[in-house]
Design an enzyme around this catalytic site. Structure first.
Site, PDB file in Angstrom:
ATOM      1  N   TYR A  41      57.324  13.376 -36.301  1.00 54.44           N
ATOM      2  CA  TYR A  41      56.369  11.850 -36.281  1.00 54.44           C
ATOM      3  C   TYR A  41      56.154  11.226 -37.681  1.00 54.44           C
ATOM      4  O   TYR A  41      54.999  10.718 -37.932  1.00 54.44           O
ATOM      5  CB  TYR A  41      55.039  12.538 -35.908  1.00 54.44           C
ATOM      6  CG  TYR A  41      54.950  13.205 -34.513  1.00 54.44           C
ATOM      7  CD1 TYR A  41      55.581  12.447 -33.479  1.00 54.44           C
ATOM      8  CD2 TYR A  41      54.443  14.609 -34.449  1.00 54.44           C
ATOM      9  CE1 TYR A  41      55.974  13.617 -32.320  1.00 54.44           C
ATOM     10  CE2 TYR A  41      54.616  15.147 -33.029  1.00 54.44           C
ATOM     11  CZ  TYR A  41      55.187  14.541 -32.154  1.00 54.44           C
ATOM     12  OH  TYR A  41      55.452  15.046 -30.786  1.00 54.44           O
ATOM     13  N   SER A 115      51.844  21.361 -31.514  1.00 55.75           N
ATOM     14  CA  SER A 115      52.682  20.954 -30.488  1.00 55.75           C
ATOM     15  C   SER A 115      54.190  20.958 -31.061  1.00 55.75           C
ATOM     16  O   SER A 115      54.590  21.844 -31.048  1.00 55.75           O
ATOM     17  CB  SER A 115      51.974  19.359 -30.554  1.00 55.75           C
ATOM     18  OG  SER A 115      52.356  19.054 -28.938  1.00 55.75           O
ATOM     19  N   TYR A 116      54.951  19.862 -31.153  1.00 50.68           N
ATOM     20  CA  TYR A 116      55.975  19.715 -31.421  1.00 50.68           C
ATOM     21  C   TYR A 116      56.493  20.663 -32.602  1.00 50.68           C
ATOM     22  O   TYR A 116      57.391  21.319 -32.947  1.00 50.68           O
ATOM     23  CB  TYR A 116      56.714  18.439 -31.745  1.00 50.68           C
ATOM     24  CG  TYR A 116      58.111  18.657 -31.471  1.00 50.68           C
ATOM     25  CD1 TYR A 116      59.054  18.066 -30.252  1.00 50.68           C
ATOM     26  CD2 TYR A 116      59.113  18.876 -32.693  1.00 50.68           C
ATOM     27  CE1 TYR A 116      60.338  18.304 -30.488  1.00 50.68           C
ATOM     28  CE2 TYR A 116      60.318  18.955 -32.669  1.00 50.68           C
ATOM     29  CZ  TYR A 116      60.974  18.653 -31.475  1.00 50.68           C
ATOM     30  OH  TYR A 116      62.514  18.693 -31.387  1.00 50.68           O
ATOM     31  N   TRP A 164      55.219  11.396 -23.500  1.00 50.99           N
ATOM     32  CA  TRP A 164      55.613  11.681 -24.783  1.00 50.99           C
ATOM     33  C   TRP A 164      57.029  10.910 -25.356  1.00 50.99           C
ATOM     34  O   TRP A 164      57.136  10.407 -26.319  1.00 50.99           O
ATOM     35  CB  TRP A 164      56.056  13.173 -25.060  1.00 50.99           C
ATOM     36  CG  TRP A 164      56.460  13.873 -26.200  1.00 50.99           C
ATOM     37  CD1 TRP A 164      55.534  13.849 -27.260  1.00 50.99           C
ATOM     38  CD2 TRP A 164      57.638  13.896 -26.548  1.00 50.99           C
ATOM     39  NE1 TRP A 164      56.535  14.275 -28.366  1.00 50.99           N
ATOM     40  CE2 TRP A 164      57.468  14.484 -27.903  1.00 50.99           C
ATOM     41  CE3 TRP A 164      58.913  14.009 -26.128  1.00 50.99           C
ATOM     42  CZ2 TRP A 164      58.619  14.942 -28.716  1.00 50.99           C
ATOM     43  CZ3 TRP A 164      60.058  14.447 -26.663  1.00 50.99           C
ATOM     44  CH2 TRP A 164      60.094  14.996 -28.311  1.00 50.99           C
ATOM     45  N   ASP A 256      44.068  21.933 -23.022  1.00 50.10           N
ATOM     46  CA  ASP A 256      45.075  21.459 -23.805  1.00 50.10           C
ATOM     47  C   ASP A 256      46.328  21.976 -22.706  1.00 50.10           C
ATOM     48  O   ASP A 256      46.429  22.958 -22.214  1.00 50.10           O
ATOM     49  CB  ASP A 256      45.544  22.122 -24.936  1.00 50.10           C
ATOM     50  CG  ASP A 256      46.951  22.058 -25.500  1.00 50.10           C
ATOM     51  OD1 ASP A 256      47.339  20.908 -25.640  1.00 50.10           O
ATOM     52  OD2 ASP A 256      47.425  22.875 -26.064  1.00 50.10           O
ATOM     53  N   HIS A 291      44.557  17.864 -25.712  1.00 51.54           N
ATOM     54  CA  HIS A 291      45.564  18.025 -26.766  1.00 51.54           C
ATOM     55  C   HIS A 291      45.711  16.904 -27.745  1.00 51.54           C
ATOM     56  O   HIS A 291      45.867  16.890 -28.888  1.00 51.54           O
ATOM     57  CB  HIS A 291      46.783  17.733 -25.734  1.00 51.54           C
ATOM     58  CG  HIS A 291      48.073  18.011 -26.710  1.00 51.54           C
ATOM     59  ND1 HIS A 291      48.475  19.134 -27.350  1.00 51.54           N
ATOM     60  CD2 HIS A 291      49.119  16.857 -27.087  1.00 51.54           C
ATOM     61  CE1 HIS A 291      49.589  18.940 -27.990  1.00 51.54           C
ATOM     62  NE2 HIS A 291      49.834  17.747 -27.835  1.00 51.54           N
TER      63      HIS A 291
HETATM   64  C1  BEZ Z   1      53.062  16.499 -29.501  1.00 51.46           C
HETATM   65  O1  BEZ Z   1      53.737  16.767 -30.233  1.00 51.46           O
HETATM   66  O2  BEZ Z   1      52.104  16.462 -29.281  1.00 51.46           O
HETATM   67  C2  BEZ Z   1      53.854  16.801 -28.020  1.00 51.46           C
HETATM   68  C3  BEZ Z   1      55.140  17.406 -27.842  1.00 51.46           C
HETATM   69  C4  BEZ Z   1      55.560  17.364 -26.404  1.00 51.46           C
HETATM   70  C5  BEZ Z   1      54.779  17.219 -25.340  1.00 51.46           C
HETATM   71  C6  BEZ Z   1      53.481  16.588 -25.330  1.00 51.46           C
HETATM   72  C7  BEZ Z   1      53.093  16.422 -26.736  1.00 51.46           C
END
Ligand code: BEZ
Length: 582
Positions: A41, A115-116, A164, A256, A291
């Protein structure tokens, strides 16, 4: 506090690619324990995209850490092609090896990220890399089929996959166009999808997303592998948790999208982690969070968890710093007075420390489904009771995939401004004929439900394949029906996620749904409700009821299923709740 920020650092990995990295480090130049965060990101994002549960970079600077934030391969300024998961194992290990060679790193490395930014941590840790001492995986998963792309019952997590993919494609297109390349028309097209992601998700067949696939061809691979096959075995980091030898501070949110897996990561590592430190050092923190950024305040339109429910109120930064101090600096006393498990108990709206998960005094209690008349809608005659039903009955509804039950809140990504994750009132869906509702009488005493929830239903269908959904709801005295947790089971995956088996129309099957986890005290005056239906769209893709390849089906291919839920002494359909009676 005084620190230096080195931008545009290029970290070479084994195939010669350079990965763009920003390094934050103490101005003194003295070697410091070092934290690594990798994600796709952009290196300006220092706390992780999915929520703000990751520690503030300034808190890490004040505590004397060095921090390296890296763009994953192919993202923003890093070289190569971004294909989710595929290169993260090697790139993570090579970056750790590079870090320990730097004069400002004292040789001890930890990872953090949401997350990722958590997927990559599990991948790196699964190599057993020596310099890695601890990790803080936050709102994330270590098994990519189960979460986030598909689900424990085999349905595609459509809302997650599409929103996503759109977001990543859009970020990439923006980056290219602002650098003078790319195609502004493509950027506009992606921005339109982002403005109305439900529109794109409603298009059938699911696989017809040329625009998204053009930008992230990986989407096609995901859709072509609906079963938990070799493709997923290869991608997933945790084939064997004994390869992971470092302790993890697992952080999640009841709302989440990853929470089932966050808890599973904790329990599997606790039981089978590859060292005493990994097993005994595991920690779990779960708040009333969703989330997306904003979901971490604990404040939602239909439910407000109070000031303690926010990330700030939880004192999460303090917990993270103590954990890092323990494992990266070897401070044996750093965790004194803290417990391995810290959960926010909804209903009481308080934090509570626990020694184990599931809680050691859990009484798994069956609540049986019965009905003296049709159980369709919340106005129907469905009853949820710990007393076993005396008579045999079936409830029937028509599941029409062209008219699926719409998702209202719950554990979704909710990237579009018009979408909302979390504890949303379910009354609009409970008014539908294709939603069966089973509700307890008004409670006189509090009932605490903390732990894994499961639903066993005896079902039959006119179709060779269909889905069954369950939702646990807290009905407030003012009528609000607040979702707590939910699950879905695809008929063809009832016995195995790897080897689908169609159903025999008319045959009765007992199917168990993993309904995820929660912690909630149903207060006096409230009622416990279970909803049963066959769709939750677009949280999950809709089953066309044909037994065919779901991602390839058009609306014209889809058929209506006549679905029956059987309950009674011979077919004890039941919700199993983890009851805590203290
Ligand atoms: C995230 O990095 O926020 C994410 C990654 C995969 C699926 C959903 C969100």
């Amino acid at each position: 506090m005084s620190f230096i920020v080195d931008t545009g650092v290029q970290v070479p990995v084994r195939d010669g690619s350079l990965l763009a990295t920003t390094v934050w480090r103490p101005a003194s130049g003295a070697p410091a324990p070092t934290l690594l965060m990798r994600h796709p990101y952009g290196t300006d994002i220092t706390s992780g995209y999915g929520g703000t549960q990751s520690p503030d970079i300034l808190a890490l600077m004040a505590a004397g850490y060095a921090v390296a934030v890296q763009d994953c391969r192919g993202a923003f300024h890093s070289e190569g092609v971004f294909t989710p998961h595929v290169d993260d194992r090697n790139d993570g290990v090579d970056t750790v090896a590079w870090l320990v060679e730097q004069e400002w790193c004292d040789g001890r490395v930890g990872t953090y990220g949401a997350s990722y930014g958590g997927f990559v941590q599990w991948l790196t840790a699964s190599t057993g890399v020596e310099a890695l001492k601890a990790m803080v995986p936050t709102v994330t998963s270590d098994d990519f089929y189960l979460s986030p792309w598909y689900s424990p019952g085999g349905a595609l997590s459509l809302e997650t996959v599409f929103s996503w993919t759109t977001m990543v494609a859009l970020m990439r297109a923006q980056f290219e166009v602002s650098g003078g390349g790319g195609d502004p028309k493509e950027l506009m097209a992606l921005a339109e999808v982002m403005a109305d992601p439900r529109g794109a998700m409603s298009v059938a067949p699911t696989s017809s997303q040329e625009l998204l696939e053009r930008h992230l061809p990986w989407l096609g691979d995901v859709l072509r592998h609906p079963s938990r096959d070799e493709y997923w075995q290869r991608l997933g980091p945790v084939r064997d948790v004994s390869s992971i030898t470092v302790p993890a501070l697992n952080i999640g949110g009841w709302y989440d999208l990853f929470v089932t897996q966050t808890v599973r990561s904790y329990t599997t590592m606790r039981e089978g982690g590859g060292s005493v430190e990994a097993r005994e050092g595991q920690r779990l923190v779960i708040g009333p969070w969703a989330h997306t950024p904003g979901g971490d305040t604990g404040i939602y339109p239909d439910r407000h968890f109070g000031m303690a429910g926010s990330v700030v109120g939880s004192q999460l930064t303090d917990i993270q710093l103590r954990f890092l101090d323990r494992w990266l600096r070897g401070n044996e006393d750093a965790l004194e007075g803290t417990a391995p498990v810290r959960i926010f108990v909804m209903g009481l709206d308080q934090w509570r420390d626990e020694q184990e998960w599931p809680l050691p005094d859990t009484q798994y209690t069956d609540y049986f489904l019965s009905a003296s008349g049709p159980a369709n809608t919340a106005e129907g005659a469905g009853l949820l009771s710990s007393a076993e039903p005396e008579s045999e009955k079936q409830d029937t509804y028509l599941y029409d995939p062209r008219r699926p039950v719409p998702t209202l809140g719950g554990n979704i990504v909710a990237l579009a401004p018009q979408d909302l994750a979390g504890p949303v009132d379910q009354r609009p869906v409970e008014a539908r004929d294709d939603v069966l509702c089973f509700t307890t009488p008004v409670l006189e005493n509090p009932v605490e439900v903390t732990g894994p929830v499961s639903l066993t239903v005896f079902v039959s269908s006119s179709a060779a394949d269909t889905d069954f959904t369950g939702k646990l709801v807290d009905v407030f005295p003012d009528g609000r029906a607040i979702i707590l947790c939910e699950g879905i089971q695809r008929g063809r995956y009832r016995n195995s996620l790897a080897d689908p088996e169609l159903m025999q129309p008319g045959e009765i099957y007992d199917i168990t749904l993993n309904m995820s986890v929660t912690s909630n005290v149903f207060l006096p005056g409230h009622r416990i409700r279970l909803e049963v239906s066959s769709s939750n769209f677009p949280r999950y893709d809709r089953n066309g009821n044909t037994g065919g390849v779901i991602a390839e089906e058009t609306e014209a291919d889809m058929v209506i299923a006549v679905n029956h839920l059987h309950h009674g002494p011979a077919h004890p359909s039941r919700l199993t709740l983890p009851i805590i009676d203290r």
